[in-house]
Design a protein around this motif. Structure first.
Motif, PDB file in Angstrom:
ATOM      1  N   GLY A 107      16.033  37.620  -4.627  1.00 20.57           N
ATOM      2  CA  GLY A 107      17.468  37.863  -4.685  1.00 20.57           C
ATOM      3  C   GLY A 107      17.988  38.769  -3.603  1.00 20.57           C
ATOM      4  O   GLY A 107      19.200  38.954  -3.481  1.00 20.57           O
ATOM      5  N   ARG A 108      17.066  39.337  -2.798  1.00 17.74           N
ATOM      6  CA  ARG A 108      17.476  40.215  -1.716  1.00 17.74           C
ATOM      7  C   ARG A 108      17.201  39.584  -0.357  1.00 17.74           C
ATOM      8  O   ARG A 108      17.221  40.259   0.657  1.00 17.74           O
ATOM      9  CB  ARG A 108      16.763  41.566  -1.839  1.00 17.74           C
ATOM     10  CG  ARG A 108      17.189  42.341  -3.076  1.00 17.74           C
ATOM     11  CD  ARG A 108      16.525  43.709  -3.164  1.00 17.74           C
ATOM     12  NE  ARG A 108      15.177  43.632  -3.725  1.00 17.74           N
ATOM     13  CZ  ARG A 108      14.061  43.884  -3.035  1.00 17.74           C
ATOM     14  NH1 ARG A 108      14.122  44.193  -1.767  1.00 17.74           N
ATOM     15  NH2 ARG A 108      12.874  43.823  -3.625  1.00 17.74           N
ATOM     16  N   ARG A 109      16.937  38.303  -0.350  1.00 21.99           N
ATOM     17  CA  ARG A 109      16.709  37.571   0.892  1.00 21.99           C
ATOM     18  C   ARG A 109      17.888  36.656   1.203  1.00 21.99           C
ATOM     19  O   ARG A 109      18.496  36.083   0.309  1.00 21.99           O
ATOM     20  CB  ARG A 109      15.434  36.731   0.794  1.00 21.99           C
ATOM     21  CG  ARG A 109      14.137  37.517   0.849  1.00 21.99           C
ATOM     22  CD  ARG A 109      12.956  36.572   0.767  1.00 21.99           C
ATOM     23  NE  ARG A 109      11.696  37.246   1.013  1.00 21.99           N
ATOM     24  CZ  ARG A 109      10.521  36.626   1.105  1.00 21.99           C
ATOM     25  NH1 ARG A 109      10.474  35.302   0.953  1.00 21.99           N
ATOM     26  NH2 ARG A 109       9.415  37.307   1.338  1.00 21.99           N
ATOM     27  N   PHE A 110      18.151  36.501   2.481  1.00 18.08           N
ATOM     28  CA  PHE A 110      19.158  35.527   2.918  1.00 18.08           C
ATOM     29  C   PHE A 110      18.833  35.113   4.344  1.00 18.08           C
ATOM     30  O   PHE A 110      18.052  35.775   5.044  1.00 18.08           O
ATOM     31  CB  PHE A 110      20.579  36.093   2.828  1.00 18.08           C
ATOM     32  CG  PHE A 110      20.845  37.290   3.704  1.00 18.08           C
ATOM     33  CD1 PHE A 110      21.330  37.146   4.994  1.00 18.08           C
ATOM     34  CD2 PHE A 110      20.628  38.575   3.218  1.00 18.08           C
ATOM     35  CE1 PHE A 110      21.578  38.255   5.799  1.00 18.08           C
ATOM     36  CE2 PHE A 110      20.883  39.693   4.005  1.00 18.08           C
ATOM     37  CZ  PHE A 110      21.362  39.538   5.300  1.00 18.08           C
ATOM     38  N   ALA A 111      19.410  34.005   4.770  1.00 13.25           N
ATOM     39  CA  ALA A 111      19.192  33.485   6.116  1.00 13.25           C
ATOM     40  C   ALA A 111      20.524  33.321   6.834  1.00 13.25           C
ATOM     41  O   ALA A 111      21.526  32.942   6.228  1.00 13.25           O
ATOM     42  CB  ALA A 111      18.466  32.146   6.057  1.00 13.25           C
ATOM     43  N   LEU A 112      20.520  33.628   8.126  1.00 21.21           N
ATOM     44  CA  LEU A 112      21.680  33.426   8.990  1.00 21.21           C
ATOM     45  C   LEU A 112      21.347  32.316   9.982  1.00 21.21           C
ATOM     46  O   LEU A 112      20.305  32.358  10.645  1.00 21.21           O
ATOM     47  CB  LEU A 112      22.020  34.706   9.753  1.00 21.21           C
ATOM     48  CG  LEU A 112      22.327  35.958   8.929  1.00 21.21           C
ATOM     49  CD1 LEU A 112      22.551  37.153   9.851  1.00 21.21           C
ATOM     50  CD2 LEU A 112      23.536  35.738   8.035  1.00 21.21           C
ATOM     51  N   SER A 113      22.227  31.324  10.075  1.00 21.72           N
ATOM     52  CA  SER A 113      22.026  30.234  11.033  1.00 21.72           C
ATOM     53  C   SER A 113      23.102  30.280  12.105  1.00 21.72           C
ATOM     54  O   SER A 113      24.286  30.478  11.812  1.00 21.72           O
ATOM     55  CB  SER A 113      22.074  28.871  10.315  1.00 21.72           C
ATOM     56  OG  SER A 113      23.326  28.671   9.702  1.00 21.72           O
ATOM     57  N   LEU A 114      22.681  30.112  13.345  1.00 24.09           N
ATOM     58  CA  LEU A 114      23.580  29.975  14.491  1.00 24.09           C
ATOM     59  C   LEU A 114      23.212  28.670  15.167  1.00 24.09           C
ATOM     60  O   LEU A 114      22.084  28.511  15.641  1.00 24.09           O
ATOM     61  CB  LEU A 114      23.420  31.154  15.463  1.00 24.09           C
ATOM     62  CG  LEU A 114      23.502  32.559  14.857  1.00 24.09           C
ATOM     63  CD1 LEU A 114      23.186  33.616  15.915  1.00 24.09           C
ATOM     64  CD2 LEU A 114      24.869  32.805  14.236  1.00 24.09           C
ATOM     65  N   ILE A 115      24.140  27.718  15.202  1.00 26.41           N
ATOM     66  CA  ILE A 115      23.814  26.358  15.646  1.00 26.41           C
ATOM     67  C   ILE A 115      24.781  25.936  16.750  1.00 26.41           C
ATOM     68  O   ILE A 115      25.990  26.173  16.665  1.00 26.41           O
ATOM     69  CB  ILE A 115      23.914  25.365  14.459  1.00 26.41           C
ATOM     70  CG1 ILE A 115      23.039  25.821  13.279  1.00 26.41           C
ATOM     71  CG2 ILE A 115      23.509  23.969  14.905  1.00 26.41           C
ATOM     72  CD1 ILE A 115      23.156  24.950  12.044  1.00 26.41           C
ATOM     73  N   ASP A 116      24.254  25.304  17.779  1.00 29.67           N
ATOM     74  CA  ASP A 116      25.094  24.776  18.856  1.00 29.67           C
ATOM     75  C   ASP A 116      26.146  23.848  18.263  1.00 29.67           C
ATOM     76  O   ASP A 116      25.828  22.795  17.710  1.00 29.67           O
ATOM     77  CB  ASP A 116      24.210  24.015  19.863  1.00 29.67           C
ATOM     78  CG  ASP A 116      24.973  23.530  21.092  1.00 29.67           C
ATOM     79  OD1 ASP A 116      26.201  23.333  21.016  1.00 29.67           O
ATOM     80  OD2 ASP A 116      24.331  23.330  22.139  1.00 29.67           O
ATOM     81  N   GLY A 117      27.415  24.243  18.380  1.00 32.75           N
ATOM     82  CA  GLY A 117      28.496  23.471  17.777  1.00 32.75           C
ATOM     83  C   GLY A 117      28.901  22.252  18.568  1.00 32.75           C
ATOM     84  O   GLY A 117      29.796  21.506  18.143  1.00 32.75           O
ATOM     85  N   LEU A 118      28.265  22.022  19.731  1.00 38.76           N
ATOM     86  CA  LEU A 118      28.569  20.840  20.538  1.00 38.76           C
ATOM     87  C   LEU A 118      27.434  19.820  20.527  1.00 38.76           C
ATOM     88  O   LEU A 118      27.502  18.807  21.213  1.00 38.76           O
ATOM     89  CB  LEU A 118      28.877  21.265  21.983  1.00 38.76           C
ATOM     90  CG  LEU A 118      30.085  22.191  22.142  1.00 38.76           C
ATOM     91  CD1 LEU A 118      30.277  22.577  23.599  1.00 38.76           C
ATOM     92  CD2 LEU A 118      31.356  21.542  21.599  1.00 38.76           C
ATOM     93  N   ALA A 119      26.373  20.101  19.754  1.00 37.80           N
ATOM     94  CA  ALA A 119      25.248  19.176  19.674  1.00 37.80           C
ATOM     95  C   ALA A 119      25.442  18.117  18.594  1.00 37.80           C
ATOM     96  O   ALA A 119      24.643  17.175  18.495  1.00 37.80           O
ATOM     97  CB  ALA A 119      23.961  19.949  19.408  1.00 37.80           C
TER      98      ALA A 119
END
Length: 402
Positions: A142-154
């Motif tokens: 419950g104390r874990r999370f993930a951040l995603s950064l993705i190329d928005g032009l792909a």
């Protein structure tokens, strides 16, 4: 710090810093001089597309030797002092109470789902040995999370976030699609001191603080429906709606001449698709010369799109942030990902100051995106993020299973 810049150290120990310096070198120097932390576990940065990304990467490595850095280009920044039309936003995580690992996923435009899932599972396994005292702790998940950064032009967010969410097996994910203002030419990812395109960055975090992911939107469906009768899902183009040229059919529905369609029109009148009883935006990126419409999300033939109309964006955002504040017993910081079309809509309705005031109050830091991720979904015209509470999920002195 220089004018147009600022720094803040939050109760959880995270540093946020921001600057509107004209060059990448000046921007990094500006924030680096302000962050007074000896032991950092990870730095996440969001930066203007007109910065020289190679210079930015080199300067970050020089100023923060040995500290992992991840980031992406943006279409505008969000800082605790308000919105930034350009510049650099930095989130510096301390080593104390934050255990963080990250990876880069390349060639997402030709994604190998199995290989991606394996890379994500491997990343998750690397987090486990970082704190052996936490093994068996029932609160750790419950104390874990993930951040995603993705190329928005792909044009690959749906596949990428689905594969990541599958491999994370319950760890919640939020994030944003890297942009370049509204030029739609070049989005850039940063990881491991290198520049990447057609890629995604995944940052996996475990913290001792209470956290909660969220999403907020401000639209509601109308009775106006469109059936997608011709489209190119791979290119995210819709040629026909209701067997008519797409731009003309959409423009007629909102009472405009097709020649007058603009990003402001698309922000004010989004389209939505119903999934599992809930509506999600499928926002229009631009009108093309042939009368087709390009979207920020994939839209397949046969899909029914519903014209949506906006609700009060300030009131809906305030309600969600108030809920988070009550849920966590006080919000210390929010890492947020906001669709650039939400900003355009707020500006056109002259209420951006109201949103900015809320973001200041709740210490929101992040960037304006070409799309947002929430759990296994890729969304548009939404505000997603992770709220970090002021209190520890496991108070000091409490027994931890081992």
């Amino acid at each position: 710090m220089a004018q147009g810049s600022g720094v803040r150290r939050h109760l959880c120990g995270i540093w946020t810093a921001w600057t509107e310096a004209a060059s990448a070198a000046d921007a990094v120097a500006d924030v680096a001089r302000a962050i007074r932390e000896a032991h950092l576990s990870q730095i996440v940065v969001f930066f203007s597309a007109d910065y020289d990304a190679a210079v930015l990467a080199r300067e970050l490595e020089a100023w923060f030797p040995g500290v992992p850095v991840s980031g992406c280009s943006m279409s505008g920044g969000i800082a605790p002092a308000g919105g930034l039309d350009r510049g650099l936003v930095v989130i510096a995580f301390p080593a104390e109470r934050f255990r963080i690992v990250s990876t880069i996923l390349d060639a997402i435009d030709h994604l190998d789902v199995e290989r991606t899932a394996s890379a994500v599972r491997a990343l998750r396994r690397t987090l486990d040995p970082l704190d052996p005292c936490r093994d068996g702790d029932p609160t750790a998940a419950g104390r874990r999370f993930a951040l995603s950064l993705i190329d928005g032009l792909a044009n690959a967010e749906e596949t990428v976030v689905s594969a990541i969410a599958w491999a994370l097996d319950g760890i919640p994910i939020v994030g944003g699609s890297a942009g370049d203002d509204l030029r739609f030419r070049d989005a850039v990812l940063l990881h491991g001191g290198r520049i990447h395109r057609k890629a995604a960055v995944l940052v996996l975090v475990e913290t001792d603080f209470s956290v909660e992911i969220f999403k907020s939107d401000n639209f509601e469906p109308t009775q106006t429906k469109f059936v997608v009768t011709a489209s190119d899902g791979e290119r995210r183009e819709v040629q026909e709606l209701n067997a008519e040229p797409a731009a003309r059919e959409y423009a007629m529905a909102i009472g405009l001449d097709p020649e007058n369609l603009s990003p402001m029109s698309f922000a004010a009148y989004p389209l939505a698709v119903k999934v599992g009883g809930e509506y999600f935006c499928r926002s229009i990126r631009r009108m093309n010369e042939d009368g087709s419409l390009s979207f920020f999300c994939a839209v397949d033939e046969g899909v029914v799109l519903t014209l949506a109309e906006p609700r009060d964006i300030v009131a809906s955002t305030r309600a969600e942030l108030s809920r988070l504040d009550a849920q966590l017993g006080g919000v210390d910081l929010i890492i947020g990902f906001e669709c650039v079309l939400r900003r355009l809509d707020a500006e056109s309705r002259q209420v951006r100051h109201g949103i900015t005031d809320l973001y200041r109050r709740y210490n929101v830091v992040g960037f304006e995106t070409f799309g947002e991720q929430y759990r296994a979904m890729h969304l548009n015209q939404t505000f997603t993020g992770i709220a970090i509470g002021k209190s520890l999920a496991v108070p000091d002195g409490a027994p931890v299973a081992s």
